[in-house]
Design a protein around this motif. Structure first.
Motif, PDB file in Angstrom:
ATOM      1  N   VAL A  70       0.848  -1.186   0.000  1.00  0.00           N
ATOM      2  CA  VAL A  70       0.000   0.000   0.000  1.00  0.00           C
ATOM      3  C   VAL A  70       0.888   1.241   0.000  1.00  0.00           C
ATOM      4  N   SER A  71       0.558   2.147  -0.914  1.00  0.00           N
ATOM      5  CA  SER A  71       1.287   3.411  -0.985  1.00  0.00           C
ATOM      6  C   SER A  71       0.280   4.549  -1.078  1.00  0.00           C
ATOM      7  N   ILE A  83       2.740  -2.728   4.207  1.00  0.00           N
ATOM      8  CA  ILE A  83       2.645  -3.994   3.490  1.00  0.00           C
ATOM      9  C   ILE A  83       1.855  -4.943   4.382  1.00  0.00           C
ATOM     10  N   SER A  84       0.915  -5.677   3.777  1.00  0.00           N
ATOM     11  CA  SER A  84       0.148  -6.677   4.514  1.00  0.00           C
ATOM     12  C   SER A  84       0.420  -8.049   3.905  1.00  0.00           C
ATOM     13  N   GLY A  97      -3.415 -11.735   8.980  1.00  0.00           N
ATOM     14  CA  GLY A  97      -2.547 -10.798   8.291  1.00  0.00           C
ATOM     15  C   GLY A  97      -1.586 -10.119   9.238  1.00  0.00           C
ATOM     16  N   PHE A  98      -0.393  -9.874   8.718  1.00  0.00           N
ATOM     17  CA  PHE A  98       0.646  -9.153   9.444  1.00  0.00           C
ATOM     18  C   PHE A  98       0.944  -7.894   8.649  1.00  0.00           C
ATOM     19  N   ILE A  99       0.734  -6.737   9.264  1.00  0.00           N
ATOM     20  CA  ILE A  99       0.936  -5.459   8.593  1.00  0.00           C
ATOM     21  C   ILE A  99       2.214  -4.821   9.129  1.00  0.00           C
ATOM     22  N   LEU A 100       3.090  -4.441   8.212  1.00  0.00           N
ATOM     23  CA  LEU A 100       4.333  -3.747   8.553  1.00  0.00           C
ATOM     24  C   LEU A 100       4.263  -2.361   7.923  1.00  0.00           C
ATOM     25  N   THR A 101       4.286  -1.319   8.759  1.00  0.00           N
ATOM     26  CA  THR A 101       4.177   0.043   8.241  1.00  0.00           C
ATOM     27  C   THR A 101       5.550   0.581   7.832  1.00  0.00           C
ATOM     28  N   ALA A 102       5.530   1.606   7.001  1.00  0.00           N
ATOM     29  CA  ALA A 102       6.785   2.223   6.558  1.00  0.00           C
ATOM     30  C   ALA A 102       7.539   2.840   7.734  1.00  0.00           C
ATOM     31  N   SER A 103       6.829   3.184   8.808  1.00  0.00           N
ATOM     32  CA  SER A 103       7.474   3.766   9.994  1.00  0.00           C
ATOM     33  C   SER A 103       8.129   2.709  10.885  1.00  0.00           C
ATOM     34  N   GLY A 104       7.887   1.419  10.572  1.00  0.00           N
ATOM     35  CA  GLY A 104       8.480   0.345  11.366  1.00  0.00           C
ATOM     36  C   GLY A 104       7.542  -0.274  12.376  1.00  0.00           C
ATOM     37  N   ASP A 105       6.341   0.242  12.522  1.00  0.00           N
ATOM     38  CA  ASP A 105       5.347  -0.339  13.424  1.00  0.00           C
ATOM     39  C   ASP A 105       4.702  -1.555  12.753  1.00  0.00           C
TER      40      ASP A 105
END
Length: 167
Positions: A70-71, A83-84, A97-105
């Protein structure tokens, strides 16, 4: 020699019983093919999520799993958002689902297809179903139109976005 054969036979019998019980439990939960229904998400989806901001979901299949990048395009500039990574849990038949954010969370979610057109999910802590903090619905009106709705823990709608499939 008889003891080894007996142990091996018993071990095989227990294994087959466990496998058949697991398969039976999964199919008893729902007649819906969760993996097949996830294929509705494949492709590139876009939504206007704010002034000069377009959110883009790019979903690809990875074996029986799915990866969504996702952008956000803000005033024409593309920035990563999250990203999921999603798959079907063979133990309980739910999508996780595992979501990793661009901020690292990171966040985790659990869901399942309630109908052939509606995926219901909850944001949870570390895949613990009792820790739901928000609920989501993905409703596929057509193969090219999807509505994503967010609800708070009390069931009040807090966000709704309409996505259009562009690829």
């Amino acid at each position: 020699m008889k003891t080894k054969t007996l142990n091996l036979t018993t071990l095989m019998l227990v294994f087959f019983l466990m496998c058949s019980t697991g398969i039976h439990a999964q199919t008893a939960k729902s007649n819906l093919d969760q993996t097949k229904l996830m294929e509705q998400m494949l492709g590139t989806w876009e939504a206007n999520v704010g002034k000069d901001t377009i959110e883009v979901w790019e979903t690809k299949q990875y074996g029986k799993s799915f990866i969504t990048k996702v952008s956000r395009n803000i005033k024409g500039k593309k920035s990563p958002y999250y990203i999921s990574n999603d798959c079907i849990d063979s133990k309980d038949g739910n999508i996780k689902g595992f979501i990793l954010t661009a901020s690292g969370d990171y966040n985790t979610w659990i869901g399942s297809w309630a109908t052939e057109k509606k995926l219901s999910a909850g944001m949870v802590q570390n895949f613990k179903p009792e820790t739901v903090s928000e609920k989501y619905e993905f409703v596929y009106e057509t193969p090219a139109k999807m509505t994503f709705t967010v609800f708070n823990i009390d069931g009040k709608k807090t966000w709704e976005t309409k996505y259009i499939k562009v690829k």
